[in-house]
Write a protein that holds these residues in place. Sequence first.
Motif, mmCIF file in Angstrom:
data_model
loop_
_atom_site.group_PDB
_atom_site.id
_atom_site.type_symbol
_atom_site.label_atom_id
_atom_site.label_comp_id
_atom_site.label_asym_id
_atom_site.label_seq_id
_atom_site.Cartn_x
_atom_site.Cartn_y
_atom_site.Cartn_z
ATOM 1 N N TRP A 167 0.835 -1.202 0.000
ATOM 2 C CA TRP A 167 0.000 0.000 0.000
ATOM 3 C C TRP A 167 0.870 1.253 0.000
ATOM 4 N N MET A 168 1.925 1.266 0.813
ATOM 5 C CA MET A 168 2.797 2.439 0.865
ATOM 6 C C MET A 168 3.492 2.671 -0.475
ATOM 7 N N HIS B 248 -3.291 -0.801 8.386
ATOM 8 C CA HIS B 248 -2.888 -2.198 8.568
ATOM 9 C C HIS B 248 -1.586 -2.346 9.348
ATOM 10 N N ARG B 249 -0.824 -1.246 9.461
ATOM 11 C CA ARG B 249 0.373 -1.270 10.301
ATOM 12 C C ARG B 249 0.479 0.081 10.987
ATOM 13 N N ARG B 250 -0.045 0.140 12.188
ATOM 14 C CA ARG B 250 -0.178 1.436 12.863
ATOM 15 C C ARG B 250 1.181 2.075 13.150
ATOM 16 N N LYS B 251 2.143 1.274 13.500
ATOM 17 C CA LYS B 251 3.482 1.805 13.757
ATOM 18 C C LYS B 251 4.314 1.650 12.488
ATOM 19 N N TYR B 252 4.181 2.625 11.599
ATOM 20 C CA TYR B 252 4.823 2.545 10.282
ATOM 21 C C TYR B 252 5.493 3.895 9.984
ATOM 22 N N PRO B 253 6.673 4.125 10.559
ATOM 23 C CA PRO B 253 7.310 5.440 10.422
ATOM 24 C C PRO B 253 7.615 5.821 8.966
ATOM 25 N N ASP B 254 8.033 4.840 8.140
ATOM 26 C CA ASP B 254 8.353 5.170 6.744
ATOM 27 C C ASP B 254 7.124 5.657 5.991
#
Length: 824
Positions: free
Chosen positions: A636-637, A662-668
């Motif tokens: 998705w990113m 879908h990935r709450r901790k996704y800094p990138d």
Amino acid sequence: MGVGGEPGRVGSCGRRGAGGRGAAGGSRGAVRGRPLPLSGPGGRLEPPEFPHPGGRCGRGSGSLQIPNQHNAGAGGQQPAVFRMAVLDTDLDHIFPSSVLPPLWAKLVVGLVAIVCFARSYDGDFVFDDSEAIVNNKDLQAETPLGDLWHHDFWGSRLSSNTSHKSYRPLTVLTFRINYYLSGGFHPVGFHVVNILLHGGISVLMVDVFSVLFGGLQYTSKGRRLHLAPRASLLAALLFAVHPVHTECVAGVVGRADLLCALFFFLSFLGYCKAFRESNKEGTYSSTFWVLLSIFLGAVAMLCKEQGITVLGLNAVFDILVIGKFNVLEIVQKVLHKDKSLESLGMLRNGGLLFRMTLLTSGGAGMLYVRWRIMGTGPPAFTEVDNPASFADSMLVRAVNYNYYYSLNAWLLLCPWWLCFDWSMGCIPLIKSVSDWRVIALAALWFCLIGLICQALCSEDGHKRRILTLGLGFLVIPFLPASNLFFRVGFVVAERVLYLPSVGYCVLLTFGFGALSKHTKKKKLIAAVVLGILLINMLRCVVRSGQWRSEEQLFRSALSVCPLNAKVHYNIGKNLADKGNQTAAIRYYREAVRLNPKYVHAMNNLGNILKERNELQEAEELLSLAVRIQPDFAAAWMNLGIVQNSLKRFEAAEQSYRMAIKHRRKYPDCYYNLGRLYADLNRHVDALNAWRNATVLKPEHSLAWNNMIILLDNTGNLAQAEAVGREALELIPNDHSLMFSLANVLGKSQKYKESEALFLKAIKANPNAASYHGNLAVLYHRWGHLDLAKKHYEISLQLDPTASGTKENYGLLRRKLELMQKKDV
């Protein structure tokens, strides 16, 4: 003397005559009326190296004590102590002269085991090593030791739905110790430990095989006798040089299997030590050793899940060897409605029921604690991991599971075709009985049924025990990988055969002994055995070399599994990491062709196409990936990045939001979302997104840099300076942050501090043209024109096309010329 009081003891006054085991029940020996033979096979009373323990009353110094452990077979047959030595004498032509003493035998086995795999000592971290070691924060000192007990093997929390649920804290602890002693992720130390572990386990196998082939026999001083030194040495050598062990030894993550095996065999030998003495009631068992064995089994399970199966093996050993359980005799008594079942030694031995209770309770306790630790239940695997387990038909599942078993058996028998991964089309499903591979199933069960019949129905008690224990070691440790109790995440895995290979070595050694006994071509048998050992050693050396680097490992799999999409994917990834994008695209495309649902290959291929500005195809691939797997956050990113490049900003924002969902901790992803907002001049949203990225990942240099630059460009110099100082406190050696903050300080006329940061950044990265160019601008403004001229010239040497630097340098030169004319 009546035999009912102490069956099986040869060392007491009198001999076991025709009455054999339990004369009161009308035993087979009494019916046959056969006298006890005066000599063993070949007319010898016994092999010359073992003195006859019978014919002496009392227990003199050094006499053999034979506890109530060995069933001599059918009533009236030769006592087991003599027959147990027969296998060893049958192997005399392989080790003809004097058999090596146990210490020397162990040294030879250990040395051979280390030589076989020594080539891998300086290999890289390959395949799963990256995730389990290099990217595993549990190895680093900043992570509290207590976290190891709440995380899985890969460093994820066990309570997470994405956790693999592989709970191996003791293995991870050894990785952490390796990391500490090596001073970082230096693979040599990790590999050396694995090689030494395999050598130590191989040495331990001499004792294990000695018990399996020779039984438990002790002197009056409590010293166990090695009644089968040749057989145990041969089996240990076969184990030490088996090529199927390469994955466990040469792959660092294989340490889980090695540590599990170490404590597995220590548990088995500890259980054997519970039966060192004999008294008037029969066999005496030490509860301490039984409990210690259960404890060691728990330790083995904390290294890898297979470790718990040692409790089942201990139970089988106790019932068959210690309790003298004879399945054929029991079945015959049941069929004839014989009421003498209570005369069986196993049922008379009350200690056996107590020990079985301890083993059962210990195993149940381990499983309960393990289940509680898992938290959210078993891991969720996908169809590509284990396609047979997702088949709709139970018959298809059963047929394919059995085919997998036959492949595992073939890897033990002929370990020539080895592969780091057997999934994703490597082994197509059997969907019809007309598939020729069904023959492999039939061959497997034909051999197994034959061995089981011999193990249960042979009148030779020694043969029964060896075959049953060999099958036990072959089958019981393999059960967790069999798909019988729960779905596993692989099709075939060489690493799970480390423990079952012990049973294979037992059966093969017994087969060589039986073959030697019935043939006159003993030199040919010896040549075959030595040939197998040498070929396997050579194969181990070659295979260890293939495990030294990912490129060699992945390419070696192409000839074994050319239809395996994961093999092509990994080769493509390896090429992409080396910058060979053209070749990487070819392998990624082949991976997608072989497996049209391979979303990871689609994602990586889409990434490369994006970098090559082939945006349309990249968007199609990434869109397909998220349709196939809607929770694939990385896809998705990347889709959002492509849509942003195509100026489809609303779609890009939606894709980024789906990735974060879908990935709450996704800094990138927050970082890329911030870039989108910056392009749309939504400065506050951009700053918030980048701040989220730095909160989730404080060392996210790009997010910090973009915040400083955005604040600088919008005239918020004070805020930009504060953010820059905060970033440098967290990442003090990042030269890009020094450069950005130096620009802000220069604009704020803090020239001295700005100069110091510029010089520090240039020292860290001396070939950055912009660093010299901007320092020159600082000197230009500050009035240090000679220094400005020097750094303008250095910048233009590094990047002659920099138009801004050229323009500023021209201005400086004109100013210097005017000053020179004025001076004249």
